[in-house]
Write a protein that holds these residues in place. Structure first.
Motif, PDB file in Angstrom:
ATOM      1  N   SER A  64      21.266  46.227  42.716  1.00 26.40           N
ATOM      2  CA  SER A  64      22.617  45.665  42.572  1.00 26.40           C
ATOM      3  C   SER A  64      22.563  44.505  41.586  1.00 26.40           C
ATOM      4  O   SER A  64      21.488  44.152  41.082  1.00 26.40           O
ATOM      5  CB  SER A  64      23.151  45.209  43.936  1.00 26.40           C
ATOM      6  OG  SER A  64      22.675  43.924  44.245  1.00 26.40           O
ATOM      7  N   GLY A  65      23.699  43.897  41.323  1.00 27.46           N
ATOM      8  CA  GLY A  65      23.766  42.812  40.354  1.00 27.46           C
ATOM      9  C   GLY A  65      22.828  41.655  40.643  1.00 27.46           C
ATOM     10  O   GLY A  65      22.229  41.075  39.730  1.00 27.46           O
ATOM     11  N   THR A  66      22.682  41.322  41.917  1.00 36.16           N
ATOM     12  CA  THR A  66      21.830  40.193  42.287  1.00 36.16           C
ATOM     13  C   THR A  66      20.380  40.399  41.818  1.00 36.16           C
ATOM     14  O   THR A  66      19.699  39.440  41.446  1.00 36.16           O
ATOM     15  CB  THR A  66      21.867  39.986  43.824  1.00 36.16           C
ATOM     16  OG1 THR A  66      23.232  39.802  44.199  1.00 36.16           O
ATOM     17  CG2 THR A  66      21.046  38.781  44.254  1.00 36.16           C
ATOM     18  N   TYR A  91      28.360  32.705  44.341  1.00 36.89           N
ATOM     19  CA  TYR A  91      27.415  33.336  43.413  1.00 36.89           C
ATOM     20  C   TYR A  91      26.616  32.300  42.639  1.00 36.89           C
ATOM     21  O   TYR A  91      25.454  32.550  42.305  1.00 36.89           O
ATOM     22  CB  TYR A  91      28.150  34.322  42.495  1.00 36.89           C
ATOM     23  CG  TYR A  91      28.672  35.495  43.282  1.00 36.89           C
ATOM     24  CD1 TYR A  91      27.804  36.497  43.724  1.00 36.89           C
ATOM     25  CD2 TYR A  91      30.016  35.580  43.654  1.00 36.89           C
ATOM     26  CE1 TYR A  91      28.265  37.559  44.483  1.00 36.89           C
ATOM     27  CE2 TYR A  91      30.481  36.639  44.416  1.00 36.89           C
ATOM     28  CZ  TYR A  91      29.605  37.624  44.835  1.00 36.89           C
ATOM     29  OH  TYR A  91      30.065  38.669  45.604  1.00 36.89           O
ATOM     30  N   ARG A  94      24.049  31.297  45.064  1.00 39.46           N
ATOM     31  CA  ARG A  94      22.998  32.314  45.164  1.00 39.46           C
ATOM     32  C   ARG A  94      21.922  32.111  44.101  1.00 39.46           C
ATOM     33  O   ARG A  94      20.745  32.345  44.337  1.00 39.46           O
ATOM     34  CB  ARG A  94      23.612  33.720  45.074  1.00 39.46           C
ATOM     35  CG  ARG A  94      22.633  34.823  45.426  1.00 39.46           C
ATOM     36  CD  ARG A  94      23.283  36.192  45.427  1.00 39.46           C
ATOM     37  NE  ARG A  94      24.257  36.338  46.496  1.00 39.46           N
ATOM     38  CZ  ARG A  94      25.067  37.391  46.643  1.00 39.46           C
ATOM     39  NH1 ARG A  94      24.980  38.407  45.798  1.00 39.46           N
ATOM     40  NH2 ARG A  94      25.945  37.457  47.633  1.00 39.46           N
ATOM     41  N   VAL A 138      28.134  30.718  36.591  1.00 42.62           N
ATOM     42  CA  VAL A 138      28.866  31.965  36.745  1.00 42.62           C
ATOM     43  C   VAL A 138      30.131  31.875  35.894  1.00 42.62           C
ATOM     44  O   VAL A 138      30.795  30.836  35.895  1.00 42.62           O
ATOM     45  CB  VAL A 138      29.236  32.187  38.234  1.00 42.62           C
ATOM     46  CG1 VAL A 138      30.113  33.412  38.405  1.00 42.62           C
ATOM     47  CG2 VAL A 138      27.978  32.288  39.094  1.00 42.62           C
ATOM     48  N   CYS A 140      33.068  34.205  35.844  1.00 43.46           N
ATOM     49  CA  CYS A 140      34.189  34.383  36.770  1.00 43.46           C
ATOM     50  C   CYS A 140      33.610  34.326  38.176  1.00 43.46           C
ATOM     51  O   CYS A 140      32.861  35.214  38.572  1.00 43.46           O
ATOM     52  CB  CYS A 140      34.865  35.729  36.519  1.00 43.46           C
ATOM     53  SG  CYS A 140      36.105  36.139  37.755  1.00 43.46           S
ATOM     54  N   THR A 142      33.657  35.074  41.590  1.00 43.52           N
ATOM     55  CA  THR A 142      34.371  36.067  42.382  1.00 43.52           C
ATOM     56  C   THR A 142      34.733  35.537  43.776  1.00 43.52           C
ATOM     57  O   THR A 142      35.619  36.083  44.441  1.00 43.52           O
ATOM     58  CB  THR A 142      33.500  37.342  42.471  1.00 43.52           C
ATOM     59  OG1 THR A 142      32.859  37.526  41.202  1.00 43.52           O
ATOM     60  CG2 THR A 142      34.312  38.565  42.764  1.00 43.52           C
ATOM     61  N   ASP A 167      25.889  34.353  34.453  1.00 41.33           N
ATOM     62  CA  ASP A 167      26.260  35.447  35.344  1.00 41.33           C
ATOM     63  C   ASP A 167      27.682  35.865  34.956  1.00 41.33           C
ATOM     64  O   ASP A 167      28.649  35.186  35.288  1.00 41.33           O
ATOM     65  CB  ASP A 167      26.185  34.970  36.809  1.00 41.33           C
ATOM     66  CG  ASP A 167      26.757  35.986  37.809  1.00 41.33           C
ATOM     67  OD1 ASP A 167      27.467  36.914  37.383  1.00 41.33           O
ATOM     68  OD2 ASP A 167      26.505  35.831  39.014  1.00 41.33           O
ATOM     69  N   MET A 169      28.854  38.803  35.752  1.00 34.33           N
ATOM     70  CA  MET A 169      28.932  40.032  36.540  1.00 34.33           C
ATOM     71  C   MET A 169      30.353  40.576  36.606  1.00 34.33           C
ATOM     72  O   MET A 169      30.582  41.745  36.320  1.00 34.33           O
ATOM     73  CB  MET A 169      28.426  39.725  37.953  1.00 34.33           C
ATOM     74  CG  MET A 169      27.903  40.901  38.701  1.00 34.33           C
ATOM     75  SD  MET A 169      26.335  41.463  38.060  1.00 34.33           S
ATOM     76  CE  MET A 169      25.257  40.104  38.444  1.00 34.33           C
ATOM     77  N   SER A 170      31.290  39.712  37.011  1.00 34.21           N
ATOM     78  CA  SER A 170      32.648  40.212  37.242  1.00 34.21           C
ATOM     79  C   SER A 170      33.581  39.955  36.055  1.00 34.21           C
ATOM     80  O   SER A 170      34.790  40.012  36.203  1.00 34.21           O
ATOM     81  CB  SER A 170      33.225  39.614  38.527  1.00 34.21           C
ATOM     82  OG  SER A 170      33.309  38.212  38.417  1.00 34.21           O
ATOM     83  N   LYS A 193      31.250  46.823  37.990  1.00 34.58           N
ATOM     84  CA  LYS A 193      32.343  45.845  37.926  1.00 34.58           C
ATOM     85  C   LYS A 193      33.309  46.273  36.809  1.00 34.58           C
ATOM     86  O   LYS A 193      33.798  47.387  36.847  1.00 34.58           O
ATOM     87  CB  LYS A 193      31.779  44.442  37.759  1.00 34.58           C
ATOM     88  CG  LYS A 193      30.865  44.055  38.939  1.00 34.58           C
ATOM     89  CD  LYS A 193      31.501  43.111  39.945  1.00 34.58           C
ATOM     90  CE  LYS A 193      30.710  43.030  41.225  1.00 34.58           C
ATOM     91  NZ  LYS A 193      30.349  41.674  41.613  1.00 34.58           N
TER      92      LYS A 193
END
Ligand code: PLP
Length: 362
Positions: A64-66, A91, A94, A138, A140, A142, A167, A169-170, A193
């Motif tokens: 996954s993205g993580t 995030y 994280r 990050v 965006c 999320t 990041d 990701m989104s 995403k």
């Protein structure tokens, strides 16, 4: 064929054509797969980031993205480096947890979840913490749907010689990002995403110069992005270890459909339109969004519970019965729920959702 429409930040509702692309099997070592599917994906990702292959490259990574965020941090920050993270959500937190696991020399500056990462905050942090070598944030977040002002932050970062890990990701694929103009060294996103594929792998777009300094840093074999990159380069799209072949083939189709839609700019416009209709419609129904418009991303929106008696579970169940799956909130300071508007989701779907919400309130 659809069980319900996912109005979530991913995995999200995908087009039938994306799911159909998974009906064939591929050999993970064969050139039909490596040269015919993986290599064009790597090339296309650079194009989406508006960079070329002389200065930038891509690494695809299982998980996954993580996994990709962890890989990017764990394979770039050396023992004598110092990582600064500015966070306004789960995030960002994280990334700090990842740094804890790896015992990295790091500082996290936690902001309120509704406070954007303003460029002055970045400047102040870099001025007050000496010897920072890496900066991570990050784009965006999320957690709330807040969109951090990437361009303004990048202007500040250019005055300092730090490696910039983002990041995205989104946001990547759904919000235009000019990687070189923003000085991003490592940009991380995943298949499920804004590119609207199915879950199973993430990717890192990297400055070649910075990546080349990463040989031997990774503390994890499977997350060693340098090694993964070397194999992909030498093997013309070959992954180390089993790759999620069906997911990768679906992603190839997703990239094709992104292009057909008109590219990142066109998708961004659709997401903005979805988001505008959503927020206006929710307001008309008596809901208030958590964030002011100026920092609201076009990806996902947090709404406050309309009253003390509001039962999210009840609301969720009723909407699910009508074919819509929404998302719980994730912040501590306020009672919220979230509605995403990315994926194979169009203004007409948002209007249907608003009608369904109105019915649940009757
Ligand atoms: C989705 C997401 C991730 C990765 O989450 P996974 O559950 O590991 O895929 C990381 N950062 C942001 C901002 C995200 O939206």
């Amino acid at each position: 064929m659809r069980n319900y429409l996912l109005l979530t930040p991913g995995p999200l509702s995908t087009a039938e054509t994306i799911r159909e692309a998974m009906l064939l099997d591929w050999c993970t070592w064969d050139k039909d797969y490596n040269e015919g599917i993986v290599t064009p994906i790597r090339r296309k990702l650079l194009e989406l980031a508006k960079v070329n292959d002389t200065e930038y490259t891509t690494i695809l990574l299982q998980g996954s993205g993580t996994y990709s965020v962890e890989a990017a941090i764990g394979a770039t920050v050396k023992a004598d480096d110092k990582l600064l993270i500015i966070s306004n959500g789960a995030y960002g937190e994280r990334m700090s947890t990842i740094a804890d696991y790896y015992n990295l020399n790091h500082i996290i500056i936690p902001l309120q979840e509704t406070e954007p990462i303003r460029p002055e905050i970045v400047r102040e942090a870099l001025d007050s913490h000496i010897n920072v070598t890496h900066f991570a944030m990050v784009h965006c977040e999320t957690t709330t749907g807040i969109l951090n002002p990437l361009q303004e932050i990048s202007e500040v970062l250019k005055e300092y010689s730090v490696t910039f890990i983002l990041d995205a990701m989104s946001s990547f694929g759904g919000i235009p990002i000019d990687m070189k103009a923003y000085g991003i060294d490592f940009l991380i996103s995943s298949a499920n995403k804004c590119i609207q594929g199915v879950p199973g792998f993430g990717f890192i777009i990297a400055s070649k110069e910075k990546l080349q300094e990463c040989q031997g840093i990774a503390r994890s074999l499977s997350l060693d992005i340098y090694d993964q990159w070397e194999t992909m380069e030498k093997g013309k799209g070959k992954w180390r270890f089993t790759s999620p072949t069906h997911v990768v083939r679906a992603f190839y189709q997703a990239l094709h459909e992104l292009e057909q839609e008109g590219g990142v700019e066109a998708r961004y416009e659709r997401y903005r339109e979805n988001n505008r209709i959503l927020i206006e419609g929710m307001r008309a129904l008596g809901f208030t969004s958590l964030l002011p418009e100026s920092i609201q991303s076009p990806v996902i929106t947090s709404f406050l519970y309309p009253s003390e008696e509001f039962s999210f579970q009840d609301f969720y169940d009723k909407l699910k019965q009508k074919g819509f799956v929404i998302y719980p909130g994730k912040i501590s300071q306020a009672e919220t729920f979230r509605i995403g508007n990315i994926g194979d989701v169009y203004p007409e779907d948002i209007k249907r959702l608003l009608r369904a919400i109105r019915e649940t309130l009757d």
